[in-house]
Write a protein that holds these residues in place. Sequence first.
Motif, PDB file in Angstrom:
ATOM      1  N   LEU A   1      -6.701  15.081   3.065  1.00 16.69           N
ATOM      2  CA  LEU A   1      -7.152  13.706   3.254  1.00 16.69           C
ATOM      3  C   LEU A   1      -5.938  12.807   3.123  1.00 16.69           C
ATOM      4  O   LEU A   1      -5.129  12.985   2.206  1.00 16.69           O
ATOM      5  N   THR A   2      -5.798  11.861   4.011  1.00 13.34           N
ATOM      6  CA  THR A   2      -4.693  10.905   3.938  1.00 13.34           C
ATOM      7  C   THR A   2      -5.275   9.511   3.860  1.00 13.34           C
ATOM      8  O   THR A   2      -6.116   9.134   4.673  1.00 13.34           O
ATOM      9  N   GLY A   3      -4.828   8.766   2.859  1.00 11.39           N
ATOM     10  CA  GLY A   3      -5.320   7.412   2.674  1.00 11.39           C
ATOM     11  C   GLY A   3      -4.262   6.525   2.064  1.00 11.39           C
ATOM     12  O   GLY A   3      -3.280   7.010   1.495  1.00 11.39           O
ATOM     13  N   ARG A   4      -4.469   5.225   2.190  1.00 12.57           N
ATOM     14  CA  ARG A   4      -3.539   4.244   1.631  1.00 12.57           C
ATOM     15  C   ARG A   4      -4.253   3.490   0.509  1.00 12.57           C
ATOM     16  O   ARG A   4      -5.382   3.040   0.668  1.00 12.57           O
ATOM     17  N   PHE A   5      -3.559   3.365  -0.625  1.00 10.59           N
ATOM     18  CA  PHE A   5      -4.147   2.758  -1.808  1.00 10.59           C
ATOM     19  C   PHE A   5      -3.230   1.660  -2.345  1.00 10.59           C
ATOM     20  O   PHE A   5      -2.008   1.780  -2.279  1.00 10.59           O
ATOM     21  N   THR A   6      -3.834   0.620  -2.904  1.00 10.08           N
ATOM     22  CA  THR A   6      -3.068  -0.529  -3.388  1.00 10.08           C
ATOM     23  C   THR A   6      -2.309  -0.236  -4.682  1.00 10.08           C
ATOM     24  O   THR A   6      -1.243  -0.796  -4.901  1.00 10.08           O
TER      25      THR A   6
ATOM     26  N   LEU B   1       0.850  -1.186   0.000  1.00 10.11           N
ATOM     27  CA  LEU B   1       0.000   0.000   0.000  1.00 10.11           C
ATOM     28  C   LEU B   1       0.884   1.234   0.000  1.00 10.11           C
ATOM     29  O   LEU B   1       1.941   1.244   0.610  1.00 10.11           O
ATOM     30  N   THR B   2       0.443   2.265  -0.691  1.00 10.44           N
ATOM     31  CA  THR B   2       1.146   3.548  -0.717  1.00 10.44           C
ATOM     32  C   THR B   2       0.240   4.593  -0.093  1.00 10.44           C
ATOM     33  O   THR B   2      -0.956   4.631  -0.373  1.00 10.44           O
ATOM     34  N   THR B   3       0.824   5.432   0.750  1.00 12.61           N
ATOM     35  CA  THR B   3       0.068   6.488   1.414  1.00 12.61           C
ATOM     36  C   THR B   3       0.111   7.749   0.572  1.00 12.61           C
ATOM     37  O   THR B   3       1.172   8.140   0.082  1.00 12.61           O
TER      38      THR B   3
ATOM     39  N   ARG C   1      -0.151  13.835  -3.562  1.00  4.89           N
ATOM     40  CA  ARG C   1       1.249  13.435  -3.499  1.00  4.89           C
ATOM     41  C   ARG C   1       1.405  12.210  -2.609  1.00  4.89           C
ATOM     42  O   ARG C   1       0.672  12.025  -1.645  1.00  4.89           O
ATOM     43  N   SER C   2       2.365  11.384  -2.964  1.00  2.00           N
ATOM     44  CA  SER C   2       2.661  10.235  -2.120  1.00  2.00           C
ATOM     45  C   SER C   2       3.552  10.712  -0.983  1.00  2.00           C
ATOM     46  O   SER C   2       4.364  11.630  -1.156  1.00  2.00           O
ATOM     47  N   VAL C   3       3.364  10.130   0.176  1.00  5.48           N
ATOM     48  CA  VAL C   3       4.145  10.504   1.350  1.00  5.48           C
ATOM     49  C   VAL C   3       4.684   9.243   2.008  1.00  5.48           C
ATOM     50  O   VAL C   3       4.085   8.174   1.923  1.00  5.48           O
TER      51      VAL C   3
ATOM     52  N   ASP D   1     -11.975   4.749   4.214  1.00 13.32           N
ATOM     53  CA  ASP D   1     -10.903   4.707   5.206  1.00 13.32           C
ATOM     54  C   ASP D   1      -9.827   5.758   4.939  1.00 13.32           C
ATOM     55  O   ASP D   1      -8.717   5.437   4.504  1.00 13.32           O
ATOM     56  N   VAL D   2     -10.184   7.016   5.157  1.00 11.47           N
ATOM     57  CA  VAL D   2      -9.223   8.112   5.043  1.00 11.47           C
ATOM     58  C   VAL D   2      -9.344   8.981   6.295  1.00 11.47           C
ATOM     59  O   VAL D   2     -10.381   8.991   6.952  1.00 11.47           O
ATOM     60  N   THR D   3      -8.271   9.690   6.595  1.00 10.31           N
ATOM     61  CA  THR D   3      -8.322  10.656   7.690  1.00 10.31           C
ATOM     62  C   THR D   3      -8.347  12.049   7.086  1.00 10.31           C
ATOM     63  O   THR D   3      -7.876  12.257   5.969  1.00 10.31           O
TER      64      THR D   3
END
Length: 80
Positions: A36-41, A3-5, A64-66, A24-26
């Motif tokens: 919004l911060t989320g993790r995606f496959t 997963l990438t955030t 952007r990816s973090v 499922d995001v914050t």
Amino acid sequence: MTLTTYEIRIVGPVSAGLLAQLGDVTAVELELRTVLTGRFTDQAALHGFLQRLRALGLDLVEVRSVASPEDEGPKLEESP
């Protein structure tokens, strides 16, 4: 599965009702933006999420990816 955030910045605040629809995001409000911060496959999952934002009428500013500790896979131990 890796997963990438991602941080996704949008214009203005996001109501609790809309946030509940996003899954499922914050969310953190910063000045006139919401982050919004989320993790995606993969990229397809990210693009699907971005399409949902557009369908909800939210204005995208930045994506952007973090780095996140959860994104790192298991570390291999080095042999002496």
